[in-house]
Design an enzyme around this catalytic site. Sequence first.
Site, PDB file in Angstrom:
ATOM      1  N   ASP A   1       0.685  -1.174   0.048  1.00  0.00           N
ATOM      2  CA  ASP A   1      -0.133  -0.134   0.073  1.00  0.00           C
ATOM      3  C   ASP A   1       0.863   1.322  -0.001  1.00  0.00           C
ATOM      4  O   ASP A   1       0.780   2.276  -0.939  1.00  0.00           O
ATOM      5  CB  ASP A   1      -1.042   0.026   1.228  1.00  0.00           C
ATOM      6  CG  ASP A   1      -0.506  -0.344   2.535  1.00  0.00           C
ATOM      7  OD1 ASP A   1       0.892  -0.344   2.712  1.00  0.00           O
ATOM      8  OD2 ASP A   1      -1.257  -0.327   3.640  1.00  0.00           O
TER       9      ASP A   1
ATOM     10  N   PHE B   1      -0.705  11.374   7.499  1.00  0.00           N
ATOM     11  CA  PHE B   1      -0.986  10.075   7.790  1.00  0.00           C
ATOM     12  C   PHE B   1      -2.523   9.962   7.059  1.00  0.00           C
ATOM     13  O   PHE B   1      -3.383  10.576   7.145  1.00  0.00           O
ATOM     14  CB  PHE B   1      -1.348   9.921   9.204  1.00  0.00           C
ATOM     15  CG  PHE B   1      -1.815   8.519   9.650  1.00  0.00           C
ATOM     16  CD1 PHE B   1      -0.700   7.427   9.722  1.00  0.00           C
ATOM     17  CD2 PHE B   1      -2.950   7.961   9.652  1.00  0.00           C
ATOM     18  CE1 PHE B   1      -1.016   6.096   9.817  1.00  0.00           C
ATOM     19  CE2 PHE B   1      -3.310   6.803   9.890  1.00  0.00           C
ATOM     20  CZ  PHE B   1      -2.419   5.784  10.117  1.00  0.00           C
TER      21      PHE B   1
ATOM     22  N   ARG C   1     -10.794   1.650   5.857  1.00  0.00           N
ATOM     23  CA  ARG C   1     -10.305   0.929   4.858  1.00  0.00           C
ATOM     24  C   ARG C   1     -11.464   0.673   3.510  1.00  0.00           C
ATOM     25  O   ARG C   1     -10.731   0.379   2.499  1.00  0.00           O
ATOM     26  CB  ARG C   1      -9.951  -0.893   5.232  1.00  0.00           C
ATOM     27  CG  ARG C   1      -8.856  -0.841   6.270  1.00  0.00           C
ATOM     28  CD  ARG C   1      -8.328  -2.474   6.595  1.00  0.00           C
ATOM     29  NE  ARG C   1      -7.848  -2.719   7.622  1.00  0.00           N
ATOM     30  CZ  ARG C   1      -6.389  -2.437   7.746  1.00  0.00           C
ATOM     31  NH1 ARG C   1      -5.635  -2.125   6.720  1.00  0.00           N
ATOM     32  NH2 ARG C   1      -5.802  -2.931   8.803  1.00  0.00           N
TER      33      ARG C   1
HETATM   34  P1  5GP Z   1       7.301   1.862   6.710  1.00  0.00           P
HETATM   35  O1  5GP Z   1       7.914   0.322   7.260  1.00  0.00           O
HETATM   36  O2  5GP Z   1       7.717   2.060   5.154  1.00  0.00           O
HETATM   37  O3  5GP Z   1       7.787   2.556   7.614  1.00  0.00           O
HETATM   38  O4  5GP Z   1       5.885   1.615   6.754  1.00  0.00           O
HETATM   39  C1  5GP Z   1       5.296   0.952   6.095  1.00  0.00           C
HETATM   40  C2  5GP Z   1       3.933   0.565   6.587  1.00  0.00           C
HETATM   41  O5  5GP Z   1       3.357   1.423   7.649  1.00  0.00           O
HETATM   42  C3  5GP Z   1       2.656   0.586   5.567  1.00  0.00           C
HETATM   43  O6  5GP Z   1       2.731  -0.758   4.939  1.00  0.00           O
HETATM   44  C4  5GP Z   1       1.544   0.848   6.343  1.00  0.00           C
HETATM   45  O7  5GP Z   1       0.851  -0.119   6.962  1.00  0.00           O
HETATM   46  C5  5GP Z   1       2.104   1.767   7.327  1.00  0.00           C
HETATM   47  N1  5GP Z   1       1.916   3.269   7.079  1.00  0.00           N
HETATM   48  C6  5GP Z   1       2.808   4.216   6.883  1.00  0.00           C
HETATM   49  N2  5GP Z   1       2.226   5.257   6.615  1.00  0.00           N
HETATM   50  C7  5GP Z   1       0.850   5.073   6.640  1.00  0.00           C
HETATM   51  C8  5GP Z   1      -0.170   6.050   6.529  1.00  0.00           C
HETATM   52  O8  5GP Z   1       0.014   7.380   6.349  1.00  0.00           O
HETATM   53  N3  5GP Z   1      -1.374   5.565   6.766  1.00  0.00           N
HETATM   54  C9  5GP Z   1      -1.611   4.228   7.035  1.00  0.00           C
HETATM   55  N4  5GP Z   1      -2.888   3.900   7.463  1.00  0.00           N
HETATM   56  N5  5GP Z   1      -0.738   3.402   7.127  1.00  0.00           N
HETATM   57  C10 5GP Z   1       0.650   3.863   6.870  1.00  0.00           C
END
Ligand code: 5GP
Length: 175
Positions: A100, A152, A165
Site C-alpha cells: 500500500d 497520515f 479501509r
Molecule cells: P514503513 O516500514 O515504510 O515505515 O511503513 C510501511 C507501513 O506503515 C505500511 O505498509 C502501512 O501499513 C503503514 N503506514 C505508513 N504510512 C501510513 C499512513 O499514512 N497511513 C496508514 N494507514 N498506514 C501507514
Amino acid sequence: MPDITPTVMLSAEEIRDRIAGLAAEISRDYPDDEEIHLVAILKGAFLFLGDLIRAMPRTVTVDFMAVSSYGKGTSSSGEVRMIKDLDTGLEARNVVIVEDIVDTGLTLSYLQEILHARNPKTLRTACLLSKPSRRKIDVKVEYIGFSIEDRFVVGYGLDYAEKYRNLPYIGVLNA
Ligand code: 5GP
C-alpha cells in the site's frame, strides 16, 4: 462518538486512472508468455491488488503475506514481524511485491530481503503510495502510484485503528 470524515487527498477516479497506468507499465516489463506472481501485503494492499490485477489482462497469480505495521497508532515502532507467510514458493517466478505505502522503507526492505532469499527469477515492487520525505532506508521501488507529502492517510485499504479501509478514496484525517 461518530468517526471523522477524512478530507480527500486522492479521489477514487484519480486512483483508478493511475492504477491503469501502473498495470500497463508492469505488463510491458514482462514478456507476454511469462506469468507474473503478485505478492500482496495484508491488510492494506488488498484493494490495490484487486484493482491492479483487473487492469492486467494476462496470466497472473496471487499470494498474500501479512506483516506487523503501525498497530493502532500512527507512528512506526520500527519493528517488522511476519504474521502470515506465503502459501507457495517463489523459485524461478517473476515476483512483484504489492504494497500500500512506503514510508520509512523498513517494512519493504525486510520483505525484499526475505523474498529475495527464496530465489525468484525477478523481484520488483509496486507501491500505491510513497512518502519520500520519511525514508530511513533507500529501498528500491520500481512502480510508484503517487508520491505524497508526510501526512497520515487512510482509505482505499489503509486504516486507522482498523477503520476507514472501505473508503473508495485516500484521505487525511486531521486536515
Ligand atoms: P514503513 O516500514 O515504510 O515505515 O511503513 C510501511 C507501513 O506503515 C505500511 O505498509 C502501512 O501499513 C503503514 N503506514 C505508513 N504510512 C501510513 C499512513 O499514512 N497511513 C496508514 N494507514 N498506514 C501507514
